[in-house]
Design a protein around this motif. Sequence first.
Motif, PDB file in Angstrom:
ATOM      1  N   CYS A  28       9.492 -20.961  11.608  1.00  0.00           N
ATOM      2  CA  CYS A  28       8.959 -19.704  12.145  1.00  0.00           C
ATOM      3  C   CYS A  28       8.427 -19.883  13.558  1.00  0.00           C
ATOM      4  O   CYS A  28       7.547 -20.716  13.806  1.00  0.00           O
ATOM      5  CB  CYS A  28       7.848 -19.178  11.234  1.00  0.00           C
ATOM      6  SG  CYS A  28       7.214 -17.586  11.794  1.00  0.00           S
ATOM      7  N   HIS A  29       8.941 -19.070  14.472  1.00  0.00           N
ATOM      8  CA  HIS A  29       8.581 -19.136  15.887  1.00  0.00           C
ATOM      9  C   HIS A  29       7.588 -18.042  16.292  1.00  0.00           C
ATOM     10  O   HIS A  29       7.375 -17.842  17.486  1.00  0.00           O
ATOM     11  CB  HIS A  29       9.845 -18.999  16.744  1.00  0.00           C
ATOM     12  CG  HIS A  29      10.818 -20.109  16.562  1.00  0.00           C
ATOM     13  ND1 HIS A  29      10.892 -21.176  17.418  1.00  0.00           N
ATOM     14  CD2 HIS A  29      11.760 -20.326  15.603  1.00  0.00           C
ATOM     15  CE1 HIS A  29      11.846 -22.003  17.009  1.00  0.00           C
ATOM     16  NE2 HIS A  29      12.383 -21.501  15.909  1.00  0.00           N
ATOM     17  N   SER A  39       2.878 -26.136  18.258  1.00  0.00           N
ATOM     18  CA  SER A  39       4.248 -26.590  18.462  1.00  0.00           C
ATOM     19  C   SER A  39       5.180 -25.396  18.650  1.00  0.00           C
ATOM     20  O   SER A  39       4.734 -24.256  18.710  1.00  0.00           O
ATOM     21  CB  SER A  39       4.672 -27.424  17.252  1.00  0.00           C
ATOM     22  OG  SER A  39       5.924 -28.010  17.464  1.00  0.00           O
ATOM     23  N   ALA A  40       6.471 -25.696  18.715  1.00  0.00           N
ATOM     24  CA  ALA A  40       7.476 -24.653  18.915  1.00  0.00           C
ATOM     25  C   ALA A  40       7.591 -23.724  17.720  1.00  0.00           C
ATOM     26  O   ALA A  40       7.922 -22.552  17.864  1.00  0.00           O
ATOM     27  CB  ALA A  40       8.836 -25.284  19.206  1.00  0.00           C
ATOM     28  N   ALA A 110      16.772 -20.797   7.989  1.00  0.00           N
ATOM     29  CA  ALA A 110      16.896 -20.065   9.246  1.00  0.00           C
ATOM     30  C   ALA A 110      15.687 -20.294  10.139  1.00  0.00           C
ATOM     31  O   ALA A 110      14.613 -20.659   9.667  1.00  0.00           O
ATOM     32  CB  ALA A 110      17.018 -18.561   8.969  1.00  0.00           C
ATOM     33  N   HIS A 111      15.906 -20.058  11.427  1.00  0.00           N
ATOM     34  CA  HIS A 111      14.817 -19.910  12.392  1.00  0.00           C
ATOM     35  C   HIS A 111      14.453 -18.437  12.314  1.00  0.00           C
ATOM     36  O   HIS A 111      15.346 -17.579  12.335  1.00  0.00           O
ATOM     37  CB  HIS A 111      15.298 -20.211  13.811  1.00  0.00           C
ATOM     38  CG  HIS A 111      15.560 -21.649  14.083  1.00  0.00           C
ATOM     39  ND1 HIS A 111      14.634 -22.471  14.663  1.00  0.00           N
ATOM     40  CD2 HIS A 111      16.659 -22.417  13.857  1.00  0.00           C
ATOM     41  CE1 HIS A 111      15.138 -23.683  14.795  1.00  0.00           C
ATOM     42  NE2 HIS A 111      16.373 -23.682  14.300  1.00  0.00           N
ATOM     43  N   ILE A 112      13.158 -18.125  12.214  1.00  0.00           N
ATOM     44  CA  ILE A 112      12.754 -16.718  12.155  1.00  0.00           C
ATOM     45  C   ILE A 112      11.785 -16.397  13.289  1.00  0.00           C
ATOM     46  O   ILE A 112      11.157 -17.280  13.846  1.00  0.00           O
ATOM     47  CB  ILE A 112      12.159 -16.349  10.779  1.00  0.00           C
ATOM     48  CG1 ILE A 112      10.944 -17.207  10.447  1.00  0.00           C
ATOM     49  CG2 ILE A 112      13.230 -16.489   9.693  1.00  0.00           C
ATOM     50  CD1 ILE A 112      10.220 -16.791   9.160  1.00  0.00           C
ATOM     51  N   PHE A 113      11.693 -15.127  13.616  1.00  0.00           N
ATOM     52  CA  PHE A 113      10.881 -14.614  14.719  1.00  0.00           C
ATOM     53  C   PHE A 113      11.237 -15.292  16.044  1.00  0.00           C
ATOM     54  O   PHE A 113      10.376 -15.578  16.867  1.00  0.00           O
ATOM     55  CB  PHE A 113       9.383 -14.740  14.424  1.00  0.00           C
ATOM     56  CG  PHE A 113       8.931 -13.829  13.322  1.00  0.00           C
ATOM     57  CD1 PHE A 113       8.703 -12.484  13.568  1.00  0.00           C
ATOM     58  CD2 PHE A 113       8.761 -14.307  12.034  1.00  0.00           C
ATOM     59  CE1 PHE A 113       8.301 -11.629  12.542  1.00  0.00           C
ATOM     60  CE2 PHE A 113       8.367 -13.466  11.002  1.00  0.00           C
ATOM     61  CZ  PHE A 113       8.135 -12.123  11.262  1.00  0.00           C
ATOM     62  N   ARG A 117       9.694 -16.699  20.419  1.00  0.00           N
ATOM     63  CA  ARG A 117       9.566 -18.136  20.656  1.00  0.00           C
ATOM     64  C   ARG A 117       9.092 -18.414  22.083  1.00  0.00           C
ATOM     65  O   ARG A 117       9.230 -17.575  22.978  1.00  0.00           O
ATOM     66  CB  ARG A 117      10.870 -18.864  20.352  1.00  0.00           C
ATOM     67  CG  ARG A 117      11.968 -18.623  21.316  1.00  0.00           C
ATOM     68  CD  ARG A 117      13.204 -19.400  20.893  1.00  0.00           C
ATOM     69  NE  ARG A 117      14.289 -19.103  21.804  1.00  0.00           N
ATOM     70  CZ  ARG A 117      15.535 -19.336  21.547  1.00  0.00           C
ATOM     71  NH1 ARG A 117      15.898 -19.867  20.410  1.00  0.00           N
ATOM     72  NH2 ARG A 117      16.455 -19.038  22.427  1.00  0.00           N
ATOM     73  N   ALA A 118       8.542 -19.612  22.260  1.00  0.00           N
ATOM     74  CA  ALA A 118       8.030 -20.013  23.573  1.00  0.00           C
ATOM     75  C   ALA A 118       9.169 -20.088  24.591  1.00  0.00           C
ATOM     76  O   ALA A 118      10.303 -20.430  24.237  1.00  0.00           O
ATOM     77  CB  ALA A 118       7.339 -21.371  23.460  1.00  0.00           C
TER      78      ALA A 118
END
Length: 135
Positions: A28-29, A39-40, A110-113, A117-118
């Motif tokens: 989660c980003h 962190s990322a 999955a990567h979410i949001f 993200r930064a």
Amino acid sequence: MSARHHGSCLCGEVRFEIEGDFESFYLCHCEHCRKDTGSAHASNLFSTSAQLVWLSGEEQVKTFMLPGTQHCKSFCSHCGSALPNIQMNGQLLAVPAGSLDSKVTIKPNAHIFVESRAEWDTELEKAPMVERALK
């Protein structure tokens, strides 16, 4: 036969066991997860059926709920390490993947949001990889 995982905090005061399987694994980003991990992204495993058992240090575990959100973080009050917590009125176990000492065989779903993200969180796999800390 269900899986059994063991975990702990950085200082070793808190130790726990998870009995059961994880159904999902998300990176989660969102801005809240970036803030609470520094962190990322946060790397959390989720289960609606696994059971959490505190083996030691349960009295060291503190939980913070961010007002006005569903964002929840449990951590060791001694060293600050992220720890598992029960969410959604006992319906969901969230486990920070890095808190586990046992191997995690499930891969992230999955990567979410990612829209939040930064700005530096792009193509991180292209950064040089160093086996050990530089001396």
